[in-house]
Scaffold this motif. Structure first.
Motif, mmCIF file in Angstrom:
data_model
loop_
_atom_site.group_PDB
_atom_site.id
_atom_site.type_symbol
_atom_site.label_atom_id
_atom_site.label_comp_id
_atom_site.label_asym_id
_atom_site.label_seq_id
_atom_site.Cartn_x
_atom_site.Cartn_y
_atom_site.Cartn_z
ATOM 1 N N LYS A 55 6.453 -7.285 18.677
ATOM 2 C CA LYS A 55 6.330 -7.123 17.428
ATOM 3 C C LYS A 55 7.364 -7.909 16.823
ATOM 4 C CE LYS A 55 5.584 -3.537 14.682
ATOM 5 N NZ LYS A 55 4.083 -3.875 14.321
ATOM 6 N N TYR A 56 8.464 -8.163 17.220
ATOM 7 C CA TYR A 56 9.595 -9.037 16.592
ATOM 8 C C TYR A 56 10.349 -10.002 17.516
ATOM 9 C CZ TYR A 56 9.355 -4.702 14.164
ATOM 10 O OH TYR A 56 8.787 -3.540 13.304
ATOM 11 N N GLY A 57 9.748 -10.129 18.789
ATOM 12 C CA GLY A 57 10.439 -11.112 19.775
ATOM 13 C C GLY A 57 9.860 -12.437 19.816
ATOM 14 N N CYS A 58 8.961 -12.686 19.233
ATOM 15 C CA CYS A 58 8.255 -14.045 19.631
ATOM 16 C C CYS A 58 9.011 -15.181 18.716
ATOM 17 C CB CYS A 58 6.731 -14.004 19.193
ATOM 18 S SG CYS A 58 6.055 -15.480 19.989
ATOM 19 N N ASP A 59 10.211 -15.348 18.789
ATOM 20 C CA ASP A 59 11.026 -16.136 18.354
ATOM 21 C C ASP A 59 11.389 -17.676 18.666
ATOM 22 O OD1 ASP A 59 13.534 -16.106 15.999
ATOM 23 O OD2 ASP A 59 14.182 -16.999 17.676
ATOM 24 N N PRO A 60 11.587 -18.706 17.891
ATOM 25 C CA PRO A 60 11.534 -20.088 18.547
ATOM 26 C C PRO A 60 12.739 -19.918 19.639
ATOM 27 C CG PRO A 60 11.207 -20.135 16.193
ATOM 28 C CD PRO A 60 11.607 -18.612 16.423
ATOM 29 N N SER A 61 13.723 -19.105 19.550
ATOM 30 C CA SER A 61 14.794 -19.279 20.377
ATOM 31 C C SER A 61 14.244 -18.476 21.781
ATOM 32 C CB SER A 61 16.106 -18.570 19.948
ATOM 33 O OG SER A 61 15.938 -17.244 19.675
ATOM 34 N N VAL A 62 13.432 -17.893 21.953
ATOM 35 C CA VAL A 62 12.897 -17.172 22.994
ATOM 36 C C VAL A 62 12.184 -18.012 23.830
ATOM 37 C CG1 VAL A 62 11.682 -15.152 23.680
ATOM 38 C CG2 VAL A 62 13.105 -14.874 22.109
ATOM 39 N N GLU A 63 12.220 -17.943 25.174
ATOM 40 C CA GLU A 63 11.563 -18.687 26.247
ATOM 41 C C GLU A 63 10.286 -18.171 26.664
ATOM 42 O OE1 GLU A 63 12.473 -20.651 30.428
ATOM 43 O OE2 GLU A 63 13.653 -21.404 28.848
ATOM 44 N N GLY A 64 10.542 -16.662 26.985
ATOM 45 C CA GLY A 64 9.605 -15.871 27.495
ATOM 46 C C GLY A 64 9.813 -14.506 27.298
ATOM 47 N N ALA A 65 8.873 -13.663 27.783
ATOM 48 C CA ALA A 65 9.243 -12.200 27.827
ATOM 49 C C ALA A 65 8.511 -11.426 28.943
ATOM 50 C CB ALA A 65 8.717 -11.405 26.747
ATOM 51 N N ILE A 66 9.219 -10.243 29.582
ATOM 52 C CA ILE A 66 8.783 -9.557 30.474
ATOM 53 C C ILE A 66 8.658 -8.015 29.847
ATOM 54 C CG2 ILE A 66 9.111 -8.615 32.865
ATOM 55 C CD1 ILE A 66 10.760 -11.324 33.272
ATOM 56 N N LEU A 67 7.535 -7.554 30.149
ATOM 57 C CA LEU A 67 7.362 -6.198 29.645
ATOM 58 C C LEU A 67 7.422 -5.166 30.874
ATOM 59 C CD1 LEU A 67 4.601 -7.043 27.269
ATOM 60 C CD2 LEU A 67 6.708 -7.154 26.862
ATOM 61 N N LEU A 68 8.136 -4.109 30.933
ATOM 62 C CA LEU A 68 8.007 -3.019 31.754
ATOM 63 C C LEU A 68 7.474 -1.755 31.031
ATOM 64 C CD1 LEU A 68 11.520 -3.052 33.133
ATOM 65 C CD2 LEU A 68 9.793 -4.765 33.913
ATOM 66 N N SER A 69 6.179 -1.352 31.578
ATOM 67 C CA SER A 69 5.538 -0.115 31.202
ATOM 68 C C SER A 69 5.233 -0.113 29.733
ATOM 69 C CB SER A 69 6.261 1.009 31.305
ATOM 70 O OG SER A 69 6.853 1.096 32.863
ATOM 71 N N PRO A 70 4.556 -1.223 29.162
ATOM 72 C CA PRO A 70 4.166 -1.352 27.859
ATOM 73 C C PRO A 70 3.115 -0.247 27.415
ATOM 74 C CG PRO A 70 3.199 -3.278 28.969
ATOM 75 C CD PRO A 70 3.909 -2.356 30.196
ATOM 76 N N PRO A 71 3.492 0.547 26.567
ATOM 77 C CA PRO A 71 2.589 1.542 25.979
ATOM 78 C C PRO A 71 1.389 0.876 25.072
ATOM 79 C CG PRO A 71 4.508 2.230 25.576
ATOM 80 C CD PRO A 71 4.730 0.877 25.869
ATOM 81 N N LEU A 72 1.400 -0.126 24.474
ATOM 82 C CA LEU A 72 0.786 -0.759 23.634
ATOM 83 C C LEU A 72 0.301 0.046 22.691
ATOM 84 C CD1 LEU A 72 -1.416 -3.572 25.536
ATOM 85 C CD2 LEU A 72 0.407 -3.643 24.184
ATOM 86 N N ARG A 73 1.108 0.813 21.877
ATOM 87 C CA ARG A 73 0.628 1.839 20.816
ATOM 88 C C ARG A 73 1.071 1.322 19.332
ATOM 89 N NH1 ARG A 73 2.194 8.073 22.939
ATOM 90 N NH2 ARG A 73 0.539 8.292 24.235
#
Length: 260
Positions: free
Chosen positions: A134-152
């Motif tokens: 929701k909030y992490g797709c920022d220009p300063s962020v290169e990428g993301a790793i998700l552990l056990s995402p509920p997608l709720r």
């Protein structure tokens, strides 16, 4: 050589922090950096649901902070979201069900940017994956790793933002997860063309018994130059965390820590 155990702490430069949010709260935090060199990349850890025992000291994150600066040249920034407590302390404010926590994520990103921490990656776990999406797709962020995402809580519009960004996104999905299992995860994350979904046989939502696998997969993406699998022994100084410090916390958050 000494075996690296669950509570082993390898050498690093560690600093207790207070992150300041835009809405006036102070968040308990810690940054761990390689002892005698600059980090090659940065992990910002977003912890599981605090109402169910999640915190900056949840076992995957404390092991990341205790090991990865030494083993993989990574900076590890972890913090308690608003109202969350751990043995590190209690952050100001109260749990806001993923709404006010947007300011907490922003505060961590601002700290990393101000202190010129390199190549920022978000590492979200459970509730922390919702904050990431929701909030992490920022220009300063290169990428993301998700552990056990509920997608709720993450909505199609949030996934669309990541899809449009093109930033790498990896979801590690336990075979026996309580909320989202690999087959459904493949369908849900198809909305993000660059998303990589990795099913992990035998794993459950809390990753008990799979911490080393998780850390290897994180490092594989954030610092591909690191030797993998990560070492299981260490030739040098090593200290140990106090397992008894976690005895009064939710068993679910520390299921792999022996109770005294």
């Amino acid at each position: 050589m000494t075996l690296i155990r669950a509570n082993s702490i390898l050498p690093a430069r560690r600093e207790a922090l207070r992150l300041e949010t835009a809405d006036g709260l102070g968040l308990v935090a810690e940054v761990a950096l390689p002892l005698d060199r600059d980090p090659v990349a940065t992990l910002i850890c977003l912890h599981p649901l605090p109402t169910h025992g999640g915190m900056m000291d949840s076992h995957i994150f404390r092991k990341a902070a205790w090991r990865l600066p030494a083993l993989a040249d990574l900076a590890v920034l972890r913090f308690n979201t608003r109202g969350t407590s751990s043995v590190q302390g209690t952050s100001d404010g109260a749990f806001d069900n993923g709404e006010g926590e947007r300011f907490d994520v922003a505060a961590a990103l601002e700290y990393a940017e101000f202190h010129e921490l390199p190549r920022v990656w978000l590492l979200g776990w459970s509730f922390g994956t919702e904050l990431t999406l929701k909030y992490g797709c920022d220009p300063s962020v290169e990428g993301a790793i998700l552990l056990s995402p509920p997608l709720r809580k993450a909505e199609p519009a949030d996934l669309a933002v990541w899809a449009e960004s093109g930033r790498p996104l990896t979801a590690l999905i336990p075979e026996n997860d309580d909320y989202l299992r690999p087959a459904e995860a493949e369908e849900r994350f198809a909305a993000i063309p660059q998303a990589e979904v990795v099913g992990v046989d035998g794993a459950k939502h809390l990753w008990v018994g799979h911490a080393e696998l998780v850390l290897d997969e994180v490092v594989r993406r954030v610092n591909p130059a690191a030797a993998l699998p990560l070492p299981t022994e260490w030739d040098g100084e090593m200290t140990y965390g106090d397992a008894s410090a976690y005895a009064d916390r939710t068993v679910a958050a520390f299921a792999d820590v022996p109770r005294p």
